[in-house]
Design a protein around this motif. Structure first.
Motif, mmCIF file in Angstrom:
data_model
loop_
_atom_site.group_PDB
_atom_site.id
_atom_site.type_symbol
_atom_site.label_atom_id
_atom_site.label_comp_id
_atom_site.label_asym_id
_atom_site.label_seq_id
_atom_site.Cartn_x
_atom_site.Cartn_y
_atom_site.Cartn_z
ATOM 1 N N THR A 106 50.189 35.024 48.380
ATOM 2 C CA THR A 106 49.076 34.285 49.399
ATOM 3 C C THR A 106 47.713 33.955 49.267
ATOM 4 N N ALA A 107 47.095 33.522 48.708
ATOM 5 C CA ALA A 107 45.710 34.076 48.317
ATOM 6 C C ALA A 107 44.964 32.167 48.157
ATOM 7 N N ILE A 108 43.544 31.940 48.288
ATOM 8 C CA ILE A 108 43.203 30.725 47.503
ATOM 9 C C ILE A 108 43.221 30.587 46.275
ATOM 10 N N TYR A 109 43.920 30.053 45.669
ATOM 11 C CA TYR A 109 43.838 29.291 44.213
ATOM 12 C C TYR A 109 42.573 28.868 43.890
ATOM 13 N N TYR A 110 42.077 29.324 42.705
ATOM 14 C CA TYR A 110 40.433 28.511 41.750
ATOM 15 C C TYR A 110 41.019 28.469 40.794
ATOM 16 N N CYS A 111 40.968 27.105 40.065
ATOM 17 C CA CYS A 111 40.397 27.175 38.807
ATOM 18 C C CYS A 111 38.818 27.287 38.261
ATOM 19 N N ALA A 112 38.698 27.235 37.070
ATOM 20 C CA ALA A 112 37.803 27.565 36.053
ATOM 21 C C ALA A 112 37.633 27.171 34.674
ATOM 22 N N ALA A 113 36.442 27.128 34.531
ATOM 23 C CA ALA A 113 36.150 26.535 32.789
ATOM 24 C C ALA A 113 35.041 27.296 32.208
ATOM 25 N N LYS A 114 35.598 28.137 31.453
ATOM 26 C CA LYS A 114 34.520 28.921 30.510
ATOM 27 C C LYS A 114 34.751 27.960 29.052
ATOM 28 N N ASP A 147 31.943 29.390 33.611
ATOM 29 C CA ASP A 147 30.712 28.805 33.737
ATOM 30 C C ASP A 147 30.666 27.868 35.445
ATOM 31 N N TYR A 148 31.780 27.408 35.655
ATOM 32 C CA TYR A 148 32.394 26.380 36.522
ATOM 33 C C TYR A 148 33.535 27.313 37.041
ATOM 34 N N TRP A 149 33.021 26.861 38.494
ATOM 35 C CA TRP A 149 34.783 26.916 39.246
ATOM 36 C C TRP A 149 34.382 25.763 40.362
ATOM 37 N N GLY A 150 36.079 25.551 40.434
ATOM 38 C CA GLY A 150 36.084 24.911 41.448
ATOM 39 C C GLY A 150 36.072 25.107 42.962
ATOM 40 N N GLN A 151 36.459 24.498 44.327
ATOM 41 C CA GLN A 151 36.596 24.738 45.169
ATOM 42 C C GLN A 151 37.745 26.328 45.936
ATOM 43 N N GLY A 152 38.289 25.666 45.244
ATOM 44 C CA GLY A 152 39.927 26.394 45.786
ATOM 45 C C GLY A 152 40.506 25.956 46.217
ATOM 46 N N THR A 153 41.797 26.072 46.104
ATOM 47 C CA THR A 153 43.100 25.360 47.039
ATOM 48 C C THR A 153 43.616 26.287 48.100
ATOM 49 N N GLN A 154 44.363 26.787 49.149
ATOM 50 C CA GLN A 154 45.155 27.857 49.422
ATOM 51 C C GLN A 154 46.751 27.370 49.639
ATOM 52 N N VAL A 155 46.716 28.897 48.744
ATOM 53 C CA VAL A 155 48.280 29.007 48.920
ATOM 54 C C VAL A 155 48.908 29.618 50.031
ATOM 55 N N THR A 156 49.658 29.846 50.267
ATOM 56 C CA THR A 156 49.916 30.495 51.742
ATOM 57 C C THR A 156 52.038 30.638 51.246
ATOM 58 N N VAL A 157 52.196 31.890 51.249
ATOM 59 C CA VAL A 157 53.420 32.285 51.064
ATOM 60 C C VAL A 157 54.322 32.789 52.676
ATOM 61 N N SER A 158 55.208 32.679 53.034
ATOM 62 C CA SER A 158 55.833 33.445 53.972
ATOM 63 C C SER A 158 57.043 33.210 54.211
ATOM 64 N N SER A 159 57.562 34.920 54.896
ATOM 65 C CA SER A 159 58.629 35.726 54.228
ATOM 66 C C SER A 159 59.648 35.825 54.956
ATOM 67 N N GLY A 206 48.261 23.324 47.079
ATOM 68 C CA GLY A 206 48.008 24.586 47.667
ATOM 69 C C GLY A 206 49.066 23.834 48.847
ATOM 70 N N GLY A 207 49.701 25.366 49.568
ATOM 71 C CA GLY A 207 50.213 24.307 50.668
ATOM 72 C C GLY A 207 50.937 25.615 51.393
ATOM 73 N N LEU A 208 51.865 25.725 51.678
ATOM 74 C CA LEU A 208 52.788 26.416 52.698
ATOM 75 C C LEU A 208 54.265 26.390 51.861
ATOM 76 N N VAL A 209 54.322 27.438 51.763
ATOM 77 C CA VAL A 209 55.608 27.778 50.672
ATOM 78 C C VAL A 209 56.409 28.773 51.108
ATOM 79 N N GLN A 210 58.251 28.773 51.509
ATOM 80 C CA GLN A 210 58.770 29.658 51.823
ATOM 81 C C GLN A 210 58.825 30.791 50.472
ATOM 82 N N ALA A 211 58.793 31.921 50.474
ATOM 83 C CA ALA A 211 58.844 33.229 49.981
ATOM 84 C C ALA A 211 60.336 32.329 48.755
ATOM 85 N N GLY A 212 60.098 33.078 47.313
ATOM 86 C CA GLY A 212 61.392 32.547 46.712
ATOM 87 C C GLY A 212 60.955 31.310 46.369
ATOM 88 N N GLY A 213 59.759 30.251 47.062
ATOM 89 C CA GLY A 213 59.699 28.708 46.602
ATOM 90 C C GLY A 213 58.640 28.340 45.003
#
Length: 122
Positions: free
Chosen positions: A91-99, A110-122, A9-16
């Protein structure tokens, strides 16, 4: 138990673009369908994409079709989410999960990760 650790995750400009990774450890990775979900501030967690145990089936939320791609490398116990043409509304926290076994869009994984932040700037 399955441990899931997201990264990329991280900060990225729109369109990136960004590629998220989720590394799994613990039980047999191929026992699980793997999904990506996201949660924006003040909103409920929502389905983004899912991939079947062998990687042959995928499903996407309508709002990411054509822009995001989910994949998995069972030899590396890792699932990926390639995100392109990013928008500020992604823009959100993105989580992966296992089913266990089959794919699904609901939150009953059944299982979830802790999440990673994705921020998209305009």
């Amino acid at each position: 138990q399955v441990q899931l650790v997201e990264s990329g995750g991280g900060l990225v400009q729109a369109g990136g673009s960004l590629r998220l990774s989720c590394a799994a450890s613990g039980r047999t990775f191929t026992n699980y369908a793997m999904g990506w979900f996201r949660q924006a501030p003040g909103k409920e967690r929502e389905f983004v994409a899912v991939i079947s145990r062998g990687g042959g089936r995928t499903e996407y939320a309508d709002f990411v079709k054509g822009r995001f791609a989910i994949s998995r490398d069972n030899a590396k116990n890792t699932v990926y989410l390639q995100m392109s043409s990013l928008k500020p509304e992604d823009t959100a926290i993105y989580y992966c999960a296992a089913k266990t076994f089959d794919i699904g869009r609901a939150l009953d994984y059944d299982y979830w990760g802790q999440g990673t932040q994705v921020t998209v700037s305009s």
